[in-house]
Motif scaffolding. Structure first.
Motif, PDB file in Angstrom:
ATOM      1  N   GLU A   1       0.844  -1.195   0.000  1.00 57.19           N
ATOM      2  CA  GLU A   1       0.000   0.000   0.000  1.00 57.19           C
ATOM      3  C   GLU A   1       0.878   1.243   0.000  1.00 57.19           C
ATOM      4  O   GLU A   1       1.752   1.389   0.854  1.00 57.19           O
TER       5      GLU A   1
ATOM      6  N   ASP B   1      -0.292   5.574   3.979  1.00 62.39           N
ATOM      7  CA  ASP B   1       0.102   5.164   5.326  1.00 62.39           C
ATOM      8  C   ASP B   1      -0.837   4.162   5.976  1.00 62.39           C
ATOM      9  O   ASP B   1      -0.654   3.807   7.139  1.00 62.39           O
ATOM     10  N   GLY B   2      -1.870   3.707   5.250  1.00 61.28           N
ATOM     11  CA  GLY B   2      -2.787   2.749   5.846  1.00 61.28           C
ATOM     12  C   GLY B   2      -3.732   2.163   4.829  1.00 61.28           C
ATOM     13  O   GLY B   2      -3.816   2.635   3.685  1.00 61.28           O
ATOM     14  N   PRO B   3      -4.463   1.127   5.219  1.00 58.88           N
ATOM     15  CA  PRO B   3      -5.354   0.443   4.292  1.00 58.88           C
ATOM     16  C   PRO B   3      -6.680   1.170   4.104  1.00 58.88           C
ATOM     17  O   PRO B   3      -7.044   2.049   4.885  1.00 58.88           O
TER      18      PRO B   3
ATOM     19  N   ARG C   1     -11.709   5.302   4.040  1.00 57.36           N
ATOM     20  CA  ARG C   1     -10.891   5.679   5.195  1.00 57.36           C
ATOM     21  C   ARG C   1     -11.549   6.833   5.945  1.00 57.36           C
ATOM     22  O   ARG C   1     -12.363   7.577   5.386  1.00 57.36           O
TER      23      ARG C   1
ATOM     24  N   ALA D   1     -10.311  -1.235   8.207  1.00 57.83           N
ATOM     25  CA  ALA D   1      -9.385  -1.596   9.284  1.00 57.83           C
ATOM     26  C   ALA D   1      -9.669  -2.992   9.815  1.00 57.83           C
ATOM     27  O   ALA D   1      -8.742  -3.735  10.162  1.00 57.83           O
TER      28      ALA D   1
ATOM     29  N   PRO E   1       2.277  -0.999   4.587  1.00 55.22           N
ATOM     30  CA  PRO E   1       1.887   0.384   4.267  1.00 55.22           C
ATOM     31  C   PRO E   1       3.108   1.227   3.951  1.00 55.22           C
ATOM     32  O   PRO E   1       4.247   0.867   4.288  1.00 55.22           O
TER      33      PRO E   1
END
Length: 440
Positions: free
Chosen positions: A34, A37-39, A44, A208, A221
């Motif tokens: 990814e 910085d996150g899925p 999000r 998440a 990430p």
């Protein structure tokens, strides 16, 4: 170069998360890359000054087959919207509430109050057909535009233009009702059978939850991919990762950059404005529609989920088609005052979220699903390969995993089983290959 992984999945949006989960379950060595910085991709939620800000207004539909299969709904602590809408039309507000879920909603549906007798009968017949027909029957129909489907269903232009068009424009992100009728019927079916809601921690909690279920070390990430290579992928930092297969699960434009020659459908763009108000202009968790289309829809998010705003503050969302400008924000603010019967002059603009390429355009005839195979050992999945929805993204990721496993199995059988990677479970692969996609 030594093969490090059985599969690399590029992009940890909903499609990539679903694909990686199924490949891991089948026993493959998988890494999910990814760039951010996150899925979650578009699914999000940002935390800012005590507010929960989804990246564009979204709702969570409990009737989607992939949602039922993959999520622990109780753990998400879902908060429902009112099962209906309030549409502001030239003749005044019209409240449409599902009478099967809200007893008091039946009074608003008496002929002459919200709908004419003709529209009431036609809308009821449409909803009952879509709710109770098997999904495969809806998918098997000839395709046409949603507007034409509504006309054929016997709905009057007034109902379509003043209520259904504003509502569906927020779903399809287009205001001409030119979206595939097959997709419309599936969406209408899911809304009749499910509940529209939001997780207590924002829409990002859904992504998440999927990411948390992956084995430690699967999700990487902050790892952007520069290119798909003959042996795997080239990372932006110059490292090469090798794998037997690569699945590109990014947005359509990024996918086309990584897989030259990939066809990219036209895309829809929308913008969501978030406002903080000292007093909630509406305490009901209901979606307001605007027949003038100045805004697509608006709601008081903190009336749906109190945790979306700090104590003593209300969070109002308003979405529009296209991108934002300072003048447009002022126009939206004025219209919100009219819709809520409130003075928004003191509302604070907390954030603006323009979401480019938010959904694929889906004109008829739109294929509800398509193969994810792009080239030998190269695959592509995402809502642009199915339907513009969480269901479409998850179903496309599911299909990608199924096709990867089928192709690896065929390769292994041709080579007499010598190509099976460490930890690969043949029985698990067979089970995953048998699992249905549950529609698009």
């Amino acid at each position: 170069m030594a093969v490090e992984h059985d599969a690399i999945v590029v992009g940890a949006g909903m499609a990539g998360l679903a694909c990686a989960a199924d490949l891991v379950e089948a026993g493959l060595r998988v890494v999910l890359l990814e760039g951010s910085d996150g899925p979650g991709g578009r699914v999000r939620t940002d935390r800012r000054d005590g507010f929960l800000l989804d990246r564009g207004f979204q709702v969570f539909n409990t009737a989607y087959p992939q949602v039922k299969r993959r999520f622990d709904l109780r753990a998400l602590r879902l908060h429902p919207f009112t099962p209906g809408v309030v549409a502001h039309t030239p003749s005044g507000p019209v409240r449409l509430v599902d009478p099967s879920r809200r007893r008091e909603g039946a009074r608003t549906l008496l002929p002459g109050r919200a709908l004419s007798a003709r529209d009431l009968a036609a809308l009821s017949a449409l909803t009952l057909r879509d709710a109770f027909l098997p999904a495969r029957a809806l998918k098997g129909r000839g395709d046409r535009s949603t507007r034409e489907a509504l006309r054929r269903a016997g709905l009057t232009p007034a109902l379509v233009d003043h209520v259904l068009r504003p509502f569906l424009s927020g779903v399809f992100l287009e205001d001409r009702l030119e979206t595939s009728a097959r997709y419309f019927h599936l969406v209408w079916r899911s809304m009749a059978r499910g509940t529209l809601c939001l997780p207590a921690e924002g829409i990002g909690a859904a992504a998440a939850q999927l990411a948390a279920a992956l084995p430690e070390g699967t999700l990487w990430p902050g790892t952007p991919v520069a290119a798909v290579t003959d042996t795997g992928v080239l990372l932006a930092d110059g490292r090469d990762l090798a794998a037997r297969t690569v699945v590109v699960a990014t947005d359509a434009r990024t996918a086309a950059a990584l897989l030259p020659g990939l066809a990219v459908p036209a895309q829809r763009t929308a913008t969501t404005f978030y406002y903080a108000a000292d007093d909630a202009p509406l305490t009901e968790p209901v979606l307001l529609l605007d027949s003038t289309m100045t805004v697509l829809n608006t709601c008081v998010l903190s009336a749906v989920v109190p945790g979306y705003a700090p104590p003593g503050t209300a969070l109002v969302s308003a979405s529009v088609l296209g991108t934002d400008t300072p003048e447009r924000e002022r126009t939206v603010r004025r219209r919100l005052g009219e819709l809520y019967g409130s003075d928004p002059a003191r509302w604070q603009l907390v954030a603006t979220y323009p979401v480019t390429d938010a959904l694929p355009a889906m004109p008829p005839p739109w294929p509800l699903t398509r193969t994810t195979r792009f080239a030998p050992a190269r695959y592509v999945c995402g809502d642009h390969r199915a339907t513009g929805s969480v269901q479409g993204a998850l179903a496309s990721g599911t299909r990608a995993a199924r096709e990867v496993l089928a192709d690896l199995t065929r390769t292994r059988l041709r080579r007499g089983g010598r190509d099976a990677g460490p930890g690969h479970s043949r029985a698990a692969s067979r089970e995953t290959l048998r699992r249905p996609l549950h529609g698009s």
